[in-house]
Scaffold this motif. Structure first.
Motif, PDB file in Angstrom:
ATOM      1  N   PRO A  24       0.801  -1.227   0.000  1.00  0.00           N
ATOM      2  CA  PRO A  24       0.000   0.000   0.000  1.00  0.00           C
ATOM      3  C   PRO A  24       0.838   1.283   0.000  1.00  0.00           C
ATOM      4  CG  PRO A  24      -0.292  -1.214   2.051  1.00  0.00           C
ATOM      5  CD  PRO A  24       0.517  -2.069   1.145  1.00  0.00           C
ATOM      6  N   GLN A  25       2.077   1.205   0.443  1.00  0.00           N
ATOM      7  CA  GLN A  25       2.946   2.386   0.459  1.00  0.00           C
ATOM      8  C   GLN A  25       4.131   2.211  -0.491  1.00  0.00           C
ATOM      9  OE1 GLN A  25       3.885   2.954   4.579  1.00  0.00           O
ATOM     10  NE2 GLN A  25       1.774   3.404   5.108  1.00  0.00           N
ATOM     11  N   SER A  65      12.102  -2.330   6.909  1.00  0.00           N
ATOM     12  CA  SER A  65      12.529  -2.834   8.226  1.00  0.00           C
ATOM     13  C   SER A  65      11.505  -3.781   8.848  1.00  0.00           C
ATOM     14  CB  SER A  65      12.817  -1.671   9.174  1.00  0.00           C
ATOM     15  OG  SER A  65      11.650  -0.890   9.350  1.00  0.00           O
ATOM     16  N   ARG A  66      10.270  -3.782   8.372  1.00  0.00           N
ATOM     17  CA  ARG A  66       9.249  -4.680   8.931  1.00  0.00           C
ATOM     18  C   ARG A  66       9.319  -6.085   8.335  1.00  0.00           C
ATOM     19  NH1 ARG A  66       4.265  -1.424   7.610  1.00  0.00           N
ATOM     20  NH2 ARG A  66       5.644  -0.899   5.916  1.00  0.00           N
ATOM     21  N   VAL A  67      10.057  -6.240   7.259  1.00  0.00           N
ATOM     22  CA  VAL A  67      10.248  -7.552   6.635  1.00  0.00           C
ATOM     23  C   VAL A  67      11.410  -8.229   7.350  1.00  0.00           C
ATOM     24  CG1 VAL A  67      10.922  -8.721   4.495  1.00  0.00           C
ATOM     25  CG2 VAL A  67       9.376  -6.764   4.410  1.00  0.00           C
ATOM     26  N   SER A  68      11.308  -9.526   7.576  1.00  0.00           N
ATOM     27  CA  SER A  68      12.385 -10.270   8.232  1.00  0.00           C
ATOM     28  C   SER A  68      13.622 -10.316   7.347  1.00  0.00           C
ATOM     29  CB  SER A  68      11.939 -11.698   8.550  1.00  0.00           C
ATOM     30  OG  SER A  68      10.935 -11.677   9.527  1.00  0.00           O
ATOM     31  N   THR A 122       3.389  -9.190   6.287  1.00  0.00           N
ATOM     32  CA  THR A 122       3.237  -7.792   6.704  1.00  0.00           C
ATOM     33  C   THR A 122       2.141  -7.182   5.834  1.00  0.00           C
ATOM     34  OG1 THR A 122       5.027  -6.848   5.340  1.00  0.00           O
ATOM     35  CG2 THR A 122       5.604  -7.630   7.553  1.00  0.00           C
ATOM     36  N   GLU A 123       2.421  -6.107   5.112  1.00  0.00           N
ATOM     37  CA  GLU A 123       1.413  -5.482   4.249  1.00  0.00           C
ATOM     38  C   GLU A 123       1.604  -5.848   2.773  1.00  0.00           C
ATOM     39  OE1 GLU A 123       0.090  -1.348   5.390  1.00  0.00           O
ATOM     40  OE2 GLU A 123       2.059  -1.423   6.356  1.00  0.00           O
ATOM     41  N   TYR A 124       2.515  -6.757   2.490  1.00  0.00           N
ATOM     42  CA  TYR A 124       2.813  -7.152   1.115  1.00  0.00           C
ATOM     43  C   TYR A 124       1.816  -8.186   0.622  1.00  0.00           C
ATOM     44  CZ  TYR A 124       7.301  -4.839   1.511  1.00  0.00           C
ATOM     45  OH  TYR A 124       8.283  -3.897   1.672  1.00  0.00           O
ATOM     46  N   GLU A 125       1.511  -8.080  -0.660  1.00  0.00           N
ATOM     47  CA  GLU A 125       0.754  -9.101  -1.367  1.00  0.00           C
ATOM     48  C   GLU A 125       1.550  -9.437  -2.618  1.00  0.00           C
ATOM     49  OE1 GLU A 125      -3.354  -8.391  -2.271  1.00  0.00           O
ATOM     50  OE2 GLU A 125      -3.778  -7.673  -0.243  1.00  0.00           O
TER      51      GLU A 125
END
Length: 188
Positions: A24-25, A65-68, A122-125
């Protein structure tokens, strides 16, 4: 006999994983800057493809940074006596769960990827579509950015499109709930 004629050669038609990404970002500067977008890249079938934040240990790195550090891996395999290449997705993150077509994978859990899979973390698709090929030693990957989430599929016309989640049902937030009416208004 010529050495070139006796060497095992790779077939021309390679299996291709078409991976369409959405966040989304994604307009954020540099989020997908480390990815080879729009070009097919060839990969040995005996090596895992890793997605994550660490550009040193991952084949495809995301600047987030939110992705492992290591989010998940894709590994090719073949079923005995077939030429069709299949893929397994394994969650490599201890903190971030991955879902594949609605099924959640915890740390080190894995699942077979169907021909078309919606992968979320996270927010990824990511919509991963496997295009068949004949090669046994390598496959290709093509990465592309989508402007809308892949979980939203459009209907036959744009103005009548209804979002479709990977469960096959529209999300609850998108359902139109009839407003309450006074039943006495209809009694005559």
């Amino acid at each position: 006999m010529n050495v070139c004629q006796t060497m095992e050669t790779e077939e021309d038609l390679l299996t291709c994983l078409s991976i369409r990404l959405y966040h989304p970002q994604q307009h954020r500067k540099g989020l997908f800057s480390l990815l080879p977008l729009g070009n097919r890249s060839k990969h040995p079938a005996d090596e895992s493809l890793r997605f994550g934040r660490d550009a040193q240990s991952c084949t495809f790195a995301l600047v987030d940074s939110r992705v492992s550090r290591k989010q998940f891996a894709l590994q090719a395999y073949r079923i005995p006596e077939t030429s069709e290449m299949q893929f397994i997705l394994q969650n490599l993150s201890q903190t971030v769960k991955v879902t594949v077509n609605g099924s959640t994978l915890d740390f080190l859990e894995k699942t077979d990827l169907p021909r078309k899979a919606l992968v979320r973390f996270t927010e990824y698709e990511m919509l991963i579509v496997r295009e068949e090929g004949e090669a046994k030693q390598s496959f290709e990957v093509e990465l592309e950015i989508l402007s809308v989430p892949p979980s939203r599929e459009t209907g036959p016309c744009e103005h009548c499109a209804m979002p479709i989640m990977d469960t096959g049902r529209p999300p609850l937030s998108e359902l139109r709930v009839p407003s309450e009416t006074d039943e006495t208004l209809f009694l005559t």
